[in-house]
Design a protein around this motif. Sequence first.
Motif, PDB file in Angstrom:
ATOM      1  N   ARG A 267       0.851  -1.224   0.069  1.00  0.00           N
ATOM      2  CA  ARG A 267      -0.062  -0.044  -0.041  1.00  0.00           C
ATOM      3  C   ARG A 267       0.974   1.215  -0.099  1.00  0.00           C
ATOM      4  O   ARG A 267       0.666   2.324  -0.593  1.00  0.00           O
ATOM      5  N   GLU A 268       1.941   1.276   0.714  1.00  0.00           N
ATOM      6  CA  GLU A 268       2.833   2.352   0.856  1.00  0.00           C
ATOM      7  C   GLU A 268       3.438   2.848  -0.336  1.00  0.00           C
ATOM      8  O   GLU A 268       3.979   4.013  -0.668  1.00  0.00           O
ATOM      9  N   ILE A 269       3.689   1.894  -1.453  1.00  0.00           N
ATOM     10  CA  ILE A 269       4.088   2.334  -2.790  1.00  0.00           C
ATOM     11  C   ILE A 269       3.583   2.270  -3.774  1.00  0.00           C
ATOM     12  O   ILE A 269       3.720   2.220  -5.005  1.00  0.00           O
ATOM     13  N   ASN A 270       2.115   2.141  -3.546  1.00  0.00           N
ATOM     14  CA  ASN A 270       1.067   2.140  -4.368  1.00  0.00           C
ATOM     15  C   ASN A 270       0.347   3.438  -4.891  1.00  0.00           C
ATOM     16  O   ASN A 270      -0.044   4.144  -3.768  1.00  0.00           O
ATOM     17  N   VAL A 271       0.558   3.804  -6.001  1.00  0.00           N
ATOM     18  CA  VAL A 271       0.169   5.245  -6.292  1.00  0.00           C
ATOM     19  C   VAL A 271      -1.291   5.180  -6.582  1.00  0.00           C
ATOM     20  O   VAL A 271      -1.899   4.320  -7.104  1.00  0.00           O
ATOM     21  N   ARG A 272      -2.227   5.964  -5.894  1.00  0.00           N
ATOM     22  CA  ARG A 272      -3.661   5.905  -5.918  1.00  0.00           C
ATOM     23  C   ARG A 272      -4.257   6.362  -7.268  1.00  0.00           C
ATOM     24  O   ARG A 272      -4.887   5.437  -7.799  1.00  0.00           O
ATOM     25  N   ASN A 273      -3.708   7.535  -7.787  1.00  0.00           N
ATOM     26  CA  ASN A 273      -4.394   7.706  -8.995  1.00  0.00           C
ATOM     27  C   ASN A 273      -3.269   8.705  -9.877  1.00  0.00           C
ATOM     28  O   ASN A 273      -2.596   9.226  -9.613  1.00  0.00           O
ATOM     29  N   TYR A 274      -3.526   8.012 -11.094  1.00  0.00           N
ATOM     30  CA  TYR A 274      -2.660   8.421 -12.213  1.00  0.00           C
ATOM     31  C   TYR A 274      -3.119   8.360 -13.688  1.00  0.00           C
ATOM     32  O   TYR A 274      -3.602   7.452 -14.100  1.00  0.00           O
ATOM     33  N   TYR A 275      -3.050   9.563 -14.310  1.00  0.00           N
ATOM     34  CA  TYR A 275      -3.223   9.504 -16.032  1.00  0.00           C
ATOM     35  C   TYR A 275      -2.477  10.833 -16.135  1.00  0.00           C
ATOM     36  O   TYR A 275      -2.304  11.737 -15.444  1.00  0.00           O
ATOM     37  N   THR A 276      -2.239  10.433 -17.516  1.00  0.00           N
ATOM     38  CA  THR A 276      -1.358  11.783 -18.171  1.00  0.00           C
ATOM     39  C   THR A 276      -2.022  12.383 -19.309  1.00  0.00           C
ATOM     40  O   THR A 276      -2.943  11.691 -19.770  1.00  0.00           O
ATOM     41  N   THR A 277      -1.441  13.929 -19.205  1.00  0.00           N
ATOM     42  CA  THR A 277      -1.761  14.369 -20.644  1.00  0.00           C
ATOM     43  C   THR A 277      -0.819  14.356 -21.659  1.00  0.00           C
ATOM     44  O   THR A 277       0.512  14.093 -21.487  1.00  0.00           O
ATOM     45  N   ASN A 278      -1.176  14.085 -22.906  1.00  0.00           N
ATOM     46  CA  ASN A 278      -0.254  13.875 -24.041  1.00  0.00           C
ATOM     47  C   ASN A 278       0.219  15.119 -24.779  1.00  0.00           C
ATOM     48  O   ASN A 278       0.668  15.119 -26.053  1.00  0.00           O
ATOM     49  N   ARG A 279      -0.299  16.385 -24.257  1.00  0.00           N
ATOM     50  CA  ARG A 279      -0.240  17.572 -24.973  1.00  0.00           C
ATOM     51  C   ARG A 279       1.200  17.822 -25.399  1.00  0.00           C
ATOM     52  O   ARG A 279       1.325  18.427 -26.419  1.00  0.00           O
ATOM     53  N   LYS A 280       2.059  17.893 -24.365  1.00  0.00           N
ATOM     54  CA  LYS A 280       3.549  18.169 -25.144  1.00  0.00           C
ATOM     55  C   LYS A 280       4.054  17.238 -25.956  1.00  0.00           C
ATOM     56  O   LYS A 280       4.690  17.819 -27.082  1.00  0.00           O
ATOM     57  N   ILE A 281       3.976  16.027 -25.745  1.00  0.00           N
ATOM     58  CA  ILE A 281       4.480  15.296 -26.986  1.00  0.00           C
ATOM     59  C   ILE A 281       3.598  15.435 -28.228  1.00  0.00           C
ATOM     60  O   ILE A 281       4.250  15.338 -29.434  1.00  0.00           O
ATOM     61  N   LYS A 282       2.476  15.791 -28.093  1.00  0.00           N
ATOM     62  CA  LYS A 282       1.544  16.084 -29.497  1.00  0.00           C
ATOM     63  C   LYS A 282       2.023  17.441 -30.200  1.00  0.00           C
ATOM     64  O   LYS A 282       2.245  17.361 -31.187  1.00  0.00           O
ATOM     65  N   SER A 283       2.182  18.216 -29.326  1.00  0.00           N
ATOM     66  CA  SER A 283       2.768  19.588 -29.967  1.00  0.00           C
ATOM     67  C   SER A 283       4.212  19.697 -30.530  1.00  0.00           C
ATOM     68  O   SER A 283       4.405  20.343 -31.456  1.00  0.00           O
ATOM     69  N   ILE A 284       5.160  18.745 -29.731  1.00  0.00           N
ATOM     70  CA  ILE A 284       6.365  18.734 -30.393  1.00  0.00           C
ATOM     71  C   ILE A 284       6.600  17.646 -31.303  1.00  0.00           C
ATOM     72  O   ILE A 284       7.304  17.875 -32.282  1.00  0.00           O
ATOM     73  N   LEU A 285       6.121  16.496 -31.126  1.00  0.00           N
ATOM     74  CA  LEU A 285       6.499  15.246 -31.939  1.00  0.00           C
ATOM     75  C   LEU A 285       5.206  14.917 -32.857  1.00  0.00           C
ATOM     76  O   LEU A 285       5.355  14.051 -33.658  1.00  0.00           O
ATOM     77  N   GLY A 286       3.951  15.249 -32.576  1.00  0.00           N
ATOM     78  CA  GLY A 286       2.926  15.121 -33.207  1.00  0.00           C
ATOM     79  C   GLY A 286       2.430  13.638 -32.742  1.00  0.00           C
ATOM     80  O   GLY A 286       1.200  13.129 -33.345  1.00  0.00           O
ATOM     81  N   TRP A 287       2.593  12.951 -31.815  1.00  0.00           N
ATOM     82  CA  TRP A 287       2.334  11.724 -31.310  1.00  0.00           C
ATOM     83  C   TRP A 287       1.100  11.844 -30.468  1.00  0.00           C
ATOM     84  O   TRP A 287       0.883  12.577 -29.517  1.00  0.00           O
ATOM     85  N   GLU A 288       0.125  10.864 -30.663  1.00  0.00           N
ATOM     86  CA  GLU A 288      -1.114  10.527 -30.037  1.00  0.00           C
ATOM     87  C   GLU A 288      -1.287   9.179 -30.076  1.00  0.00           C
ATOM     88  O   GLU A 288      -1.018   8.458 -31.172  1.00  0.00           O
ATOM     89  N   PRO A 289      -2.039   8.485 -28.937  1.00  0.00           N
ATOM     90  CA  PRO A 289      -2.208   7.020 -28.976  1.00  0.00           C
ATOM     91  C   PRO A 289      -3.363   6.827 -30.250  1.00  0.00           C
ATOM     92  O   PRO A 289      -4.306   7.508 -30.427  1.00  0.00           O
ATOM     93  N   ARG A 290      -2.937   5.752 -30.878  1.00  0.00           N
ATOM     94  CA  ARG A 290      -3.929   5.275 -31.757  1.00  0.00           C
ATOM     95  C   ARG A 290      -4.961   4.184 -31.432  1.00  0.00           C
ATOM     96  O   ARG A 290      -5.849   3.865 -32.213  1.00  0.00           O
ATOM     97  N   THR A 291      -4.588   3.725 -30.378  1.00  0.00           N
ATOM     98  CA  THR A 291      -5.383   2.290 -29.948  1.00  0.00           C
ATOM     99  C   THR A 291      -6.240   2.516 -28.597  1.00  0.00           C
ATOM    100  O   THR A 291      -5.721   3.007 -27.711  1.00  0.00           O
ATOM    101  N   SER A 292      -7.552   2.207 -28.729  1.00  0.00           N
ATOM    102  CA  SER A 292      -8.401   2.263 -27.652  1.00  0.00           C
ATOM    103  C   SER A 292      -8.174   1.295 -26.812  1.00  0.00           C
ATOM    104  O   SER A 292      -7.759   0.131 -27.220  1.00  0.00           O
ATOM    105  N   LEU A 293      -8.437   1.226 -25.400  1.00  0.00           N
ATOM    106  CA  LEU A 293      -8.275   0.162 -24.741  1.00  0.00           C
ATOM    107  C   LEU A 293      -9.020  -0.970 -24.934  1.00  0.00           C
ATOM    108  O   LEU A 293      -8.604  -2.116 -24.915  1.00  0.00           O
ATOM    109  N   GLU A 294     -10.333  -0.935 -25.283  1.00  0.00           N
ATOM    110  CA  GLU A 294     -11.067  -2.015 -25.964  1.00  0.00           C
ATOM    111  C   GLU A 294     -10.587  -2.489 -27.048  1.00  0.00           C
ATOM    112  O   GLU A 294     -10.418  -3.763 -27.201  1.00  0.00           O
TER     113      GLU A 294
END
Length: 333
Positions: free
Chosen positions: A288-315
Motif C-alpha cells: 500500500r505504501e508504494i501504491n500510487v492511488r491515482n494517475y493518468y497523463t496528458t499527451n499535450r507536450k508530445i503531441k505539440s512537439i512530435l505529433g504523437w497521440e495514441p492510436r489504440t483504444s483500450l477496448e
Amino acid sequence: MSTMYKLKNMSDSRILITGGMGFIGSTLAHKLLSLEANVTLYDAMLPWYGGNPANIREIKDKVRFIKGDTRNFKLLSKSVKDTDVILNLAAQVSHPISMSHPLLDIDINCVGNLNVLEACRRFNDDATVVYSGTRGQVGEALYLPVDEKHPDNPLDINGIDKLAAEKYHLLYNRVYGIPTTSVRVGNTYGPRHQMKHGHYGVLNYFIRKAMLGETIKVYGDGKQTRDYCYVDDVADALILAAQKKSAIGEVFLIGSGEMIKFIDMVRKVIEIVGKGSYKLAPFPPGRREINVRNYYTTNRKIKSILGWEPRTSLEDGLRKTIAFYREKLKEYI
C-alpha cells in the motif's frame, strides 16, 4: 482513434535496443525492420524479466542479437561504437523487487544507464539516445492529468532510480552534447509481454489469470485510477523521439489519455476473455505504501512537439492482446 503522425523510413540506420528481447524492445524491433533499419538487440536475458526468444521468432534472421548486460561496460562499449540510435530500455522494472532488492535496482537502473552514457561519451558521442522512463518517477499525483511540470516525488526505490537515470541522460546532453531524450512510459500492455508473474505488467498478468479461468485479486477497493497504453503506440512514441531533433534534451510523458478505475479494467478483461473472476483483497505488507492511488497523463507536450497521440483504444488493444495470447499463451507463462 486516428492520428496524423507518420514514422519515417530508417533505411541503413543502425539501431541498438538495450533490453531488446523484452516486451517493448521486441515490438520496437518488429517496427524498425518495417522501416528498413538495421537492428541489434542487446539483452542480458535475466530469468525474472521479459526477454523471450518467442518475441523475435519471425524476425530472428533479420536482427543481430548480443547477449549482454548493461552492467558489462566492456561489451556494451563495443556494441555502442557502431550505432546511430540507442533505444535504451534495459531496466529492473518491478516496484516490489526494488524494495526487497534495492542494490540490484541501483546496479541495473543507475550503474547500467551510466554505462550506456559513458560508452557513448567515450566511443560514440553522436549516437542519439532515447531513454525509457516510467510513470513511477512522478509518485502520487497532486493534480490530474499529470504533465511534465508536475513535481517528482517517487514512492519507491524503482521510481527514485529511474528518475536518477533520467537526470543522467539530461546531464550528458547538457554537458557533453550527447543527443538524449527521455520518454516516461505509463502502464503498457499488449502482445509479447511476460505473463509468468504480476510483479510488473499487471494488466497482461490479469489476462493470463482470466484466460486460465482463475480469480484475479484486486488489492484495496479497486477504485485506483490508471491509464493503459497499447505497446504499438508506445513503440511509435519512442521511434518518433529518435527521429526528431526537436526531442533532444526533452522529457515527455505518454499515456492513453483514457482514465479508468482499476476494478473497471479488471471487469473489462474478464468480459472480453469470456471467463475468470475477481475478488477484493487487502494489500500485502508494504505494498500500500508504494501504491500510487491515482494517475493518468496528458499527451499535450508530445503531441505539440512530435505529433504523437495514441492510436489504440483500450477496448481495441485488449481485443488484439487477447487474440495474440489465445494462440501463444504457452510461450509466455
